[in-house]
Design a protein around this motif. Structure first.
Motif, PDB file in Angstrom:
ATOM      1  N   LEU A  27       0.671  -1.142   0.130  1.00 33.74           N
ATOM      2  CA  LEU A  27      -0.017  -0.081  -0.085  1.00 33.74           C
ATOM      3  C   LEU A  27       0.905   1.180   0.017  1.00 33.74           C
ATOM      4  CD1 LEU A  27      -3.178  -0.782   2.605  1.00 33.74           C
ATOM      5  CD2 LEU A  27      -2.978  -0.697   0.122  1.00 33.74           C
ATOM      6  N   ARG A  28       0.680   2.236  -0.826  1.00 32.04           N
ATOM      7  CA  ARG A  28       1.326   3.425  -0.893  1.00 32.04           C
ATOM      8  C   ARG A  28       0.408   4.581  -0.971  1.00 32.04           C
ATOM      9  NH1 ARG A  28       4.607   0.358   0.227  1.00 32.04           N
ATOM     10  NH2 ARG A  28       6.661  -0.017  -0.459  1.00 32.04           N
ATOM     11  N   GLY A  29      -0.858   4.492  -1.527  1.00 35.47           N
ATOM     12  CA  GLY A  29      -1.840   5.367  -1.258  1.00 35.47           C
ATOM     13  C   GLY A  29      -3.217   4.849  -1.738  1.00 35.47           C
ATOM     14  N   GLY A  30      -3.967   5.511  -1.173  1.00 41.66           N
ATOM     15  CA  GLY A  30      -5.523   5.217  -1.391  1.00 41.66           C
ATOM     16  C   GLY A  30      -6.331   6.039  -2.328  1.00 41.66           C
ATOM     17  N   THR A  31      -7.483   5.841  -2.093  1.00 43.64           N
ATOM     18  CA  THR A  31      -8.614   6.950  -2.812  1.00 43.64           C
ATOM     19  C   THR A  31      -8.725   8.278  -2.159  1.00 43.64           C
ATOM     20  OG1 THR A  31     -10.484   5.974  -1.572  1.00 43.64           O
ATOM     21  CG2 THR A  31      -9.535   4.907  -3.773  1.00 43.64           C
ATOM     22  N   VAL A  32      -7.906   8.455  -0.895  1.00 42.12           N
ATOM     23  CA  VAL A  32      -8.267   9.978  -0.370  1.00 42.12           C
ATOM     24  C   VAL A  32      -6.880  10.401  -0.132  1.00 42.12           C
ATOM     25  CG1 VAL A  32     -10.148   9.002   0.923  1.00 42.12           C
ATOM     26  CG2 VAL A  32      -7.994   8.937   2.140  1.00 42.12           C
ATOM     27  N   GLN A  33      -6.915  11.763  -0.073  1.00 39.41           N
ATOM     28  CA  GLN A  33      -5.813  12.722   0.059  1.00 39.41           C
ATOM     29  C   GLN A  33      -5.509  12.384   1.781  1.00 39.41           C
ATOM     30  OE1 GLN A  33      -4.013  14.363  -2.217  1.00 39.41           O
ATOM     31  NE2 GLN A  33      -2.343  14.902  -0.633  1.00 39.41           N
ATOM     32  N   GLU A  34      -4.069  12.190   1.889  1.00 42.50           N
ATOM     33  CA  GLU A  34      -3.659  12.021   3.498  1.00 42.50           C
ATOM     34  C   GLU A  34      -3.803  13.243   3.995  1.00 42.50           C
ATOM     35  OE1 GLU A  34      -2.970   9.141   5.083  1.00 42.50           O
ATOM     36  OE2 GLU A  34      -0.932   8.370   4.377  1.00 42.50           O
ATOM     37  N   ILE A  40      -0.539   7.431   7.214  1.00 40.95           N
ATOM     38  CA  ILE A  40      -1.105   6.386   7.750  1.00 40.95           C
ATOM     39  C   ILE A  40      -1.613   5.144   6.869  1.00 40.95           C
ATOM     40  CG2 ILE A  40      -1.836   7.776   9.682  1.00 40.95           C
ATOM     41  CD1 ILE A  40      -4.671   7.546   8.853  1.00 40.95           C
ATOM     42  N   ILE A  41      -1.143   5.355   5.580  1.00 40.44           N
ATOM     43  CA  ILE A  41      -1.583   4.273   4.535  1.00 40.44           C
ATOM     44  C   ILE A  41      -0.417   3.524   4.321  1.00 40.44           C
ATOM     45  CG2 ILE A  41      -2.205   4.007   2.261  1.00 40.44           C
ATOM     46  CD1 ILE A  41      -3.950   6.618   2.133  1.00 40.44           C
ATOM     47  N   SER A  42       0.707   3.951   3.989  1.00 41.50           N
ATOM     48  CA  SER A  42       1.949   3.152   3.708  1.00 41.50           C
ATOM     49  C   SER A  42       2.473   2.375   4.848  1.00 41.50           C
ATOM     50  CB  SER A  42       3.173   4.028   2.797  1.00 41.50           C
ATOM     51  OG  SER A  42       4.172   3.447   2.781  1.00 41.50           O
ATOM     52  N   MET A  43       3.203   1.293   4.612  1.00 48.41           N
ATOM     53  CA  MET A  43       3.750   0.642   5.654  1.00 48.41           C
ATOM     54  C   MET A  43       5.040   0.970   5.880  1.00 48.41           C
ATOM     55  SD  MET A  43       2.230  -1.670   7.733  1.00 48.41           S
ATOM     56  CE  MET A  43       3.442  -2.564   8.168  1.00 48.41           C
ATOM     57  N   GLU A  44       5.545   2.098   5.130  1.00 53.10           N
ATOM     58  CA  GLU A  44       6.852   2.563   5.258  1.00 53.10           C
ATOM     59  C   GLU A  44       7.035   3.886   6.171  1.00 53.10           C
ATOM     60  OE1 GLU A  44       9.464   1.082   3.775  1.00 53.10           O
ATOM     61  OE2 GLU A  44       7.826  -0.379   3.302  1.00 53.10           O
ATOM     62  N   ASN A  45       6.018   4.031   6.819  1.00 52.20           N
ATOM     63  CA  ASN A  45       6.027   5.069   8.073  1.00 52.20           C
ATOM     64  C   ASN A  45       5.757   4.462   9.510  1.00 52.20           C
ATOM     65  OD1 ASN A  45       5.916   7.072   6.148  1.00 52.20           O
ATOM     66  ND2 ASN A  45       3.752   7.037   5.906  1.00 52.20           N
ATOM     67  N   TRP A  46       6.123   5.313  10.408  1.00 52.44           N
ATOM     68  CA  TRP A  46       6.262   4.834  11.950  1.00 52.44           C
ATOM     69  C   TRP A  46       4.911   5.582  12.426  1.00 52.44           C
ATOM     70  CZ3 TRP A  46       9.782   1.929  14.939  1.00 52.44           C
ATOM     71  CH2 TRP A  46       9.510   1.812  16.171  1.00 52.44           C
ATOM     72  N   GLU A  47       3.695   4.962  12.604  1.00 53.43           N
ATOM     73  CA  GLU A  47       2.503   5.644  13.267  1.00 53.43           C
ATOM     74  C   GLU A  47       1.747   4.284  13.711  1.00 53.43           C
ATOM     75  OE1 GLU A  47       0.633   7.524  14.438  1.00 53.43           O
ATOM     76  OE2 GLU A  47       0.974   9.760  13.942  1.00 53.43           O
ATOM     77  N   TRP A  48       0.472   4.796  14.256  1.00 47.38           N
ATOM     78  CA  TRP A  48      -0.324   3.618  14.822  1.00 47.38           C
ATOM     79  C   TRP A  48      -0.692   2.496  13.789  1.00 47.38           C
ATOM     80  CZ3 TRP A  48      -5.288   2.917  13.404  1.00 47.38           C
ATOM     81  CH2 TRP A  48      -5.958   3.668  12.884  1.00 47.38           C
ATOM     82  N   PRO A  49      -1.285   2.732  12.431  1.00 45.06           N
ATOM     83  CA  PRO A  49      -1.630   1.679  11.557  1.00 45.06           C
ATOM     84  C   PRO A  49      -0.448   0.661  11.455  1.00 45.06           C
ATOM     85  CG  PRO A  49      -2.201   4.140  10.797  1.00 45.06           C
ATOM     86  CD  PRO A  49      -1.283   4.143  11.919  1.00 45.06           C
TER      87      PRO A  49
END
Length: 365
Positions: A27-34, A40-49
Motif C-alpha cells: 500500500l502506498r496511497g488510497g483513494t483519499v488525500q492523506e 497512515i496508509i503506507s507501511m513505510e511510515n512509523w505510526e499506529w496503523p
C-alpha cells in the motif's frame, strides 16, 4: 469481491492470508488525500496503523514459523530506526508492542534499549488527565484532558508487555489503572458499548459516538492483554464482564450482512470492515481461550464470512474507513472516506490467523 466456497481448503486459507499480507506491504496511497502529519496508509511510515500491521504479521509468524516474516519485521524496524523515529506519543507508541516480541526473538540489546526508553516516556513524561489517565496525545495534537478508546490498544498493551519483560510490577499496575480509568469514563451504561472519547475539560462525550473501530480496539486488544500478564482475578472478572456486555449489544446491532456499522447504533451509517474484523478476531479468540461462552460463536462466524466478502482477488480489503479523529458531531463519522488502509489489511489478518485455529473456518471442519 470473491465468492465464498461452501467448503474451503486449508491451502486456500493460507493463500488468502499471503495475498492480504502482500497488499498490506505494498500500500502506498488510497483513494483519499492523506490528512495526517505522518502518513497512515503506507507501511513505510512509523505510526499506529503500521503498529497494528506489524503485530498481525508477528502473530502470523508465530503461527507458521515462516522466517521471512520475522526477517521482514527486523528489516522494517532497522530501516525506521536508521531514518530516525518520530516524536513519542500515544499513537507512535503502537509499533513498540511488536518490537518487544522481535527483541525476544533476536535478543538484540538495541531493541530492548529502545523499548525501555519509550516505556519510560509513557510512565513518566506522557501527559495525564485527571485520575492519571493517559492523555490521548497524537502527532501534532495535544488533546488536553482527553481520553480516547484507541489508547488502550496503542499504548497500554505495550506498557503491560514491558512490565512482563522487565519484571516491573509498577508497569503492570499502571496498565490495570489505565483500563479501569478508560472503562469508567468511556462505557455507555445503557448499552455496554464504548464512547469514542471523554473530555475532563468540558465534562462530556463530545457527540456520544459509539464508534465501531474504537469499540473493536477493546474487543481485539483485551484477549491479547490478558495473555500478556497474570492479572488479579477480580480485575479479570471486571474486564471480561465488560467484554461480554459489549458483545451482547453487538449481537443486537449486527447488520444482516454480518457487518457492523461505523456508528454501531446507526444503521444509516455505512458498514465498516476493519471494525467487523476486529470484533470477529476478539470474539473468536475469547471463545477459544474460554473467556467467552461458545454461544457467541455464530456472531463471530457471521462476521468472519462478511469480512471475507470484502477481500478482492488481489487481497485488497475494501470497506475500510480512513483514520478517524474524535468527532464533535455524528456526521463527522458518517462522512469519513473509505479507502484501503494498512490497519484494514492487518485487522483482517488478525482475524484470518485466528480462524486457522478453528477447524470449521479453516477447511478442516
Amino acid at each position: 469481491m470473491i465468492m465464498l466456497e461452501a467448503q474451503e481448503t486449508k491451502e486456500a486459507s493460507y493463500n488468502r492470508i499471503e495475498r492480504v499480507i502482500e497488499q498490506m506491504k505494498e500500500l502506498r496511497g488510497g483513494t483519499v488525500q492523506e490528512s495526517c502529519p505522518i502518513g497512515i496508509i503506507s507501511m513505510e511510515n512509523w505510526e499506529w496503523p503500521q503498529g497494528v500491521g506489524l503485530f498481525s504479521l508477528y502473530l502470523y509468524y508465530k503461527e507458521t514459523g515462516k522466517r521471512e516474516i520475522l526477517e521482514y519485521l527486523i528489516e522494517w524496524y532497522d530501516r525506521r530506526i536508521q531514518e530516525g523515529l518520530p516524536e513519542k506519543n500515544i499513537n507512535t507508541m503502537c509499533p513498540m508492542l511488536t518490537l518487544t516480541y522481535v527483541y525476544e526473538e533476536t535478543g538484540r540489546a538495541d531493541y530492548l534499549a529502545l523499548c525501555k526508553e519509550w516505556v519510560e516516556y509513557a510512565m513518566n513524561e506522557l501527559p495525564r488527565t485527571e485520575e492519571n489517565g493517559f492523555q490521548h496525545v497524537g502527532t501534532g495534537h495535544l488533546n488536553e484532558g482527553q481520553l480516547w478508546d484507541d489508547t488502550l490498544y496503542m499504548t497500554v498493551l505495550f506498557v503491560c508487555r514491558m512490565g512482563q519483560i522487565d519484571k516491573r510490577d509498577d508497569y503492570i499496575q499502571e496498565s490495570i489503572r489505565q483500563f479501569l480509568v478508560h472503562l469508567k469514563y468511556l462505557t455507555d451504561p445503557v448499552t455496554g458499548l464504548f464512547f469514542h472519547g471523554w473530555t475532563f475539560v468540558d465534562k462530556h462525550h463530545y457527540s456520544r459516538a459509539l464508534w465501531g473501530r474504537g469499540n473493536a480496539w477493546y474487543t481485539a486488544g483485551l484477549v491479547d492483554y490478558l495473555e500478556m500478564a497474570e492479572l488479579p482475578q477480580g480485575v479479570q472478572w471486571f474486564l471480561l464482564s465488560s467484554l461480554e456486555r459489549q458483545i451482547q449489544k453487538l449481537q443486537d446491532v449486527q447488520a444482516k450482512s454480518g457487518m457492523w456499522h461505523t456508528l454501531l447504533d446507526d444503521p444509516a451509517s455505512y458498514e465498516e470492515t476493519s471494525a467487523t474484523a476486529g470484533f470477529a478476531y476478539g470474539i473468536l479468540k475469547a471463545i477459544r481461550k474460554n473467556m467467552l461462552p461458545a454461544a457467541y460463536k455464530p456472531v463471530a462466524v457471521k462476521a468472519y464470512k462478511a469480512v471475507l466478502r470484502q477481500i478482492d482477488e488481489q487481497g485488497v480489503v475494501h470497506g475500510v474507513s480512513y483514520g478517524t479523529g474524535l468527532g464533535r458531531s455524528l456526521q463527522v463519522y458518517r462522512d469519513i472516506p473509505i479507502t484501503p488502509m494498512a490497519y484494514g489489511q492487518s485487522m483482517v489478518l488478525l482475524m484470518l490467523v485466528e480462524s486457522l485455529k478453528h477447524d470449521e473456518l479453516s477447511g478442516e471442519g
